[in-house]
Write a protein that holds these residues in place. Structure first.
Motif, mmCIF file in Angstrom:
data_model
loop_
_atom_site.group_PDB
_atom_site.id
_atom_site.type_symbol
_atom_site.label_atom_id
_atom_site.label_comp_id
_atom_site.label_asym_id
_atom_site.label_seq_id
_atom_site.Cartn_x
_atom_site.Cartn_y
_atom_site.Cartn_z
ATOM 1 N N HIS A 294 0.753 7.219 32.805
ATOM 2 C CA HIS A 294 1.827 8.203 32.800
ATOM 3 C C HIS A 294 2.048 8.761 34.210
ATOM 4 O O HIS A 294 2.092 9.980 34.430
ATOM 5 C CB HIS A 294 1.506 9.333 31.820
ATOM 6 C CG HIS A 294 2.733 10.074 31.357
ATOM 7 N ND1 HIS A 294 3.763 9.459 30.675
ATOM 8 C CD2 HIS A 294 3.093 11.380 31.498
ATOM 9 C CE1 HIS A 294 4.702 10.352 30.408
ATOM 10 N NE2 HIS A 294 4.316 11.534 30.902
ATOM 11 N N ARG A 295 2.214 7.842 35.169
ATOM 12 C CA ARG A 295 2.442 8.217 36.569
ATOM 13 C C ARG A 295 3.603 7.396 37.110
ATOM 14 O O ARG A 295 4.072 6.446 36.482
ATOM 15 C CB ARG A 295 1.177 7.964 37.410
ATOM 16 C CG ARG A 295 -0.019 8.787 37.003
ATOM 17 C CD ARG A 295 -1.245 8.370 37.778
ATOM 18 N NE ARG A 295 -1.033 8.426 39.218
ATOM 19 C CZ ARG A 295 -1.939 8.035 40.132
ATOM 20 N NH1 ARG A 295 -3.105 7.550 39.726
ATOM 21 N NH2 ARG A 295 -1.678 8.128 41.405
ATOM 22 N N GLU A 296 4.038 7.743 38.303
ATOM 23 C CA GLU A 296 5.063 6.967 38.987
ATOM 24 C C GLU A 296 4.421 5.783 39.703
ATOM 25 O O GLU A 296 3.319 5.915 40.253
ATOM 26 C CB GLU A 296 5.808 7.833 40.009
ATOM 27 C CG GLU A 296 6.726 8.879 39.394
ATOM 28 C CD GLU A 296 7.894 8.247 38.652
ATOM 29 O OE1 GLU A 296 8.415 7.221 39.148
ATOM 30 O OE2 GLU A 296 8.275 8.774 37.596
ATOM 31 N N PRO A 297 5.065 4.611 39.713
ATOM 32 C CA PRO A 297 4.521 3.479 40.480
ATOM 33 C C PRO A 297 4.420 3.836 41.957
ATOM 34 O O PRO A 297 5.251 4.573 42.500
ATOM 35 C CB PRO A 297 5.553 2.365 40.251
ATOM 36 C CG PRO A 297 6.295 2.762 39.012
ATOM 37 C CD PRO A 297 6.322 4.263 39.008
ATOM 38 N N SER A 298 3.395 3.319 42.617
ATOM 39 C CA SER A 298 3.180 3.618 44.033
ATOM 40 C C SER A 298 2.630 2.389 44.741
ATOM 41 O O SER A 298 2.106 1.463 44.114
ATOM 42 C CB SER A 298 2.205 4.786 44.192
ATOM 43 O OG SER A 298 0.910 4.434 43.695
ATOM 44 N N GLN A 299 2.755 2.401 46.063
ATOM 45 C CA GLN A 299 2.212 1.299 46.849
ATOM 46 C C GLN A 299 0.693 1.236 46.725
ATOM 47 O O GLN A 299 0.116 0.145 46.678
ATOM 48 C CB GLN A 299 2.612 1.445 48.314
ATOM 49 C CG GLN A 299 4.080 1.176 48.588
ATOM 50 C CD GLN A 299 4.375 1.077 50.072
ATOM 51 O OE1 GLN A 299 3.469 1.037 50.907
ATOM 52 N NE2 GLN A 299 5.651 1.049 50.415
ATOM 53 N N ARG A 300 0.046 2.390 46.675
ATOM 54 C CA ARG A 300 -1.412 2.397 46.559
ATOM 55 C C ARG A 300 -1.846 1.738 45.255
ATOM 56 O O ARG A 300 -2.781 0.940 45.228
ATOM 57 C CB ARG A 300 -1.930 3.834 46.613
ATOM 58 C CG ARG A 300 -3.446 3.941 46.462
ATOM 59 C CD ARG A 300 -3.897 5.390 46.535
ATOM 60 N NE ARG A 300 -3.582 5.987 47.824
ATOM 61 C CZ ARG A 300 -3.860 7.248 48.144
ATOM 62 N NH1 ARG A 300 -4.463 8.040 47.254
ATOM 63 N NH2 ARG A 300 -3.560 7.720 49.330
ATOM 64 N N MET A 301 -1.143 2.057 44.179
ATOM 65 C CA MET A 301 -1.459 1.443 42.890
ATOM 66 C C MET A 301 -1.182 -0.057 42.935
ATOM 67 O O MET A 301 -1.943 -0.864 42.390
ATOM 68 C CB MET A 301 -0.634 2.106 41.785
ATOM 69 C CG MET A 301 -1.054 1.733 40.371
ATOM 70 S SD MET A 301 -0.057 2.611 39.142
ATOM 71 C CE MET A 301 -0.534 4.305 39.494
ATOM 72 N N GLY A 302 -0.078 -0.448 43.606
ATOM 73 C CA GLY A 302 0.248 -1.867 43.718
ATOM 74 C C GLY A 302 -0.811 -2.647 44.484
ATOM 75 O O GLY A 302 -1.191 -3.760 44.074
ATOM 76 N N TRP A 303 -1.298 -2.093 45.573
ATOM 77 C CA TRP A 303 -2.342 -2.780 46.334
ATOM 78 C C TRP A 303 -3.660 -2.805 45.564
ATOM 79 O O TRP A 303 -4.452 -3.751 45.688
ATOM 80 C CB TRP A 303 -2.539 -2.127 47.695
ATOM 81 C CG TRP A 303 -1.468 -2.479 48.671
ATOM 82 C CD1 TRP A 303 -0.536 -1.648 49.210
ATOM 83 C CD2 TRP A 303 -1.222 -3.770 49.228
ATOM 84 N NE1 TRP A 303 0.285 -2.338 50.055
ATOM 85 C CE2 TRP A 303 -0.113 -3.638 50.100
ATOM 86 C CE3 TRP A 303 -1.817 -5.015 49.085
ATOM 87 C CZ2 TRP A 303 0.404 -4.717 50.817
ATOM 88 C CZ3 TRP A 303 -1.306 -6.096 49.793
ATOM 89 C CH2 TRP A 303 -0.215 -5.946 50.652
ATOM 90 N N GLY A 304 -3.892 -1.775 44.732
ATOM 91 C CA GLY A 304 -5.079 -1.793 43.884
ATOM 92 C C GLY A 304 -5.022 -2.931 42.875
ATOM 93 O O GLY A 304 -6.027 -3.617 42.632
ATOM 94 N N VAL A 305 -3.843 -3.150 42.285
ATOM 95 C CA VAL A 305 -3.670 -4.265 41.353
ATOM 96 C C VAL A 305 -3.858 -5.592 42.085
ATOM 97 O O VAL A 305 -4.494 -6.525 41.558
ATOM 98 C CB VAL A 305 -2.276 -4.199 40.692
ATOM 99 C CG1 VAL A 305 -2.007 -5.457 39.878
ATOM 100 C CG2 VAL A 305 -2.170 -2.965 39.807
ATOM 101 N N THR A 306 -3.332 -5.693 43.302
ATOM 102 C CA THR A 306 -3.496 -6.918 44.091
ATOM 103 C C THR A 306 -4.971 -7.206 44.360
ATOM 104 O O THR A 306 -5.425 -8.347 44.246
ATOM 105 C CB THR A 306 -2.733 -6.791 45.425
ATOM 106 O OG1 THR A 306 -1.367 -6.471 45.163
ATOM 107 C CG2 THR A 306 -2.805 -8.085 46.216
#
Length: 355
Positions: A294-306
């Motif tokens: 329940h958060r906004e997508p972010s670059q930090r989250m994207g790099w964590g998924v990567t």
């Protein structure tokens, strides 16, 4: 205010770039078991996909927001988070498998560690995804021109030197395998179904239905043409026994003294499609994970998924077994079927509310 949406044509270009290299490289042995009629399998799969798209696109599919947001709005946040979590888990598995596939293929030609190559490709895909959907779509438009031009050259080099009996001498026992081969093709290209999570970023436009149907039909015609070339130059019996028959076919297209390393050139060009596939999946996974928490997508989250995908791809032998099996194809088909059911349910719910 800057428009952060993309056109429907850009969205379809993304799918074209993602699925053409995947559809030419990733076909399993089930397709080649069909024999001389194997090139019919992409045509039949394309007919089904175009038919489904024609039914779904009669009316606007989504309102405001992407598919995940629409599910939450219709059936509550808890249901939306559960659905997002399920698709996130399968998406991680799918992305990791394709990252390992790309690393394994490039490591053979570059004679480098597959883990290192996988890391490099994932960094490229993560960088593409970090710019957001509009920037990613613009990059895909450029990449698609290069891949499309490369495929055109391959077709022109190869179509005039085919053994026609390898593509037209059909046997009844081979034709009986066509439905199975069609499902196999569908299981490969169904990975692009995750692009449906980005429909909320697409601007509605007039004539959009024609654009979707025409682009999808062209995509499957090109995949069928690739299978046609492989059959005509290698035969189904040989293609079934070797790894990556498309690239093996390309390696025989060079001329003495020129283009003798054509296989490596095409393999490098196909990396653009591979990076786009991984970037598309990473974009979708970022959104799904953001919905789960329940958060906004972010670059930090994207790099964590990567980073999570990279850690999962380290076990090369495991992914080699998975890529040679049917788990990915079956999982992709089930995931796509579930997405289509959700799309239909969302639209039906919207119609009820209007009444």
């Amino acid at each position: 205010m800057t428009d952060r949406k993309i056109s429907l044509g850009q969205w379809m270009t993304m799918l074209f770039l993602v699925l053409l290299p995947l559809g030419t490289e990733g076909l399993s042995s089930c397709v080649w078991e069909v024999g001389a009629a194997a090139w019919l399998c992409p045509l039949l799969a394309g007919a089904v996909v175009v038919g489904v798209a024609a039914c779904l696109s009669r009316r606007p599919i989504l309102g405001r927001g992407d598919l995940g947001e629409q599910i939450s709005q219709r059936w509550g946040n808890r249901t939306g988070r559960v659905v997002a979590g399920i698709f996130f888990l399968w998406g991680i598995y799918l992305t990791t498998a394709h990252a390992a596939r790309v690393g394994g293929r490039l490591s053979d030609s570059l004679r480098a560690s597959p883990v290192f190559i996988t890391a490099v490709v994932l960094v490229l895909a993560g960088w593409l995804a970090a710019g957001g959907v509009p920037a990613f779509a613009r990059a895909c438009e450029i990449f698609a021109l290069a891949v499309g031009f490369g495929f055109l050259l391959i077709f022109l080099f190869g179509v005039f030197r085919l053994e026609w009996e390898h593509v037209f001498l059909w046997r009844w026992e081979e034709l009986a395998q066509v439905p199975r081969g069609t499902l196999s093709v569908g299981g490969v290209v169904a990975a692009g179904g995750y692009g449906l999570f980005l429909l909320g970023d697409v601007r509605p436009e007039r004539g959009g239905r024609r654009v979707v149907l025409r682009r999808l039909g062209t995509l499957f015609l090109l995949i069928s043409a690739a299978v046609f070339l492989v059959l005509g130059r290698l035969s189904a019996a040989l293609a079934e026994k070797i790894d990556r028959p498309f690239f093996q076919m390309v390696s025989g297209l060079g001329f003495e003294g020129a283009f003798q390393r054509l296989e490596e050139l095409v393999s490098a060009l196909w990396v653009l499609g591979d990076a786009a596939l991984l970037g598309l999946l990473l974009l979708c996974l970022n959104r799904l994970l953001a919905q789960v928490f329940h958060r906004e997508p972010s670059q930090r989250m994207g790099w964590g998924v990567t980073g999570l995908v990279f850690l999962g791809s380290v076990n090369v032998s495991y992914w080699n077994d998975i890529l040679s099996g049917v788990i990915l194809s079956v999982g992709n088909l089930l995931a796509l079927l579930a997405l289509l059911v959700l799309l239909a349910a969302v639209r039906q719910e919207k119609k009820k509310q209007k009444k």
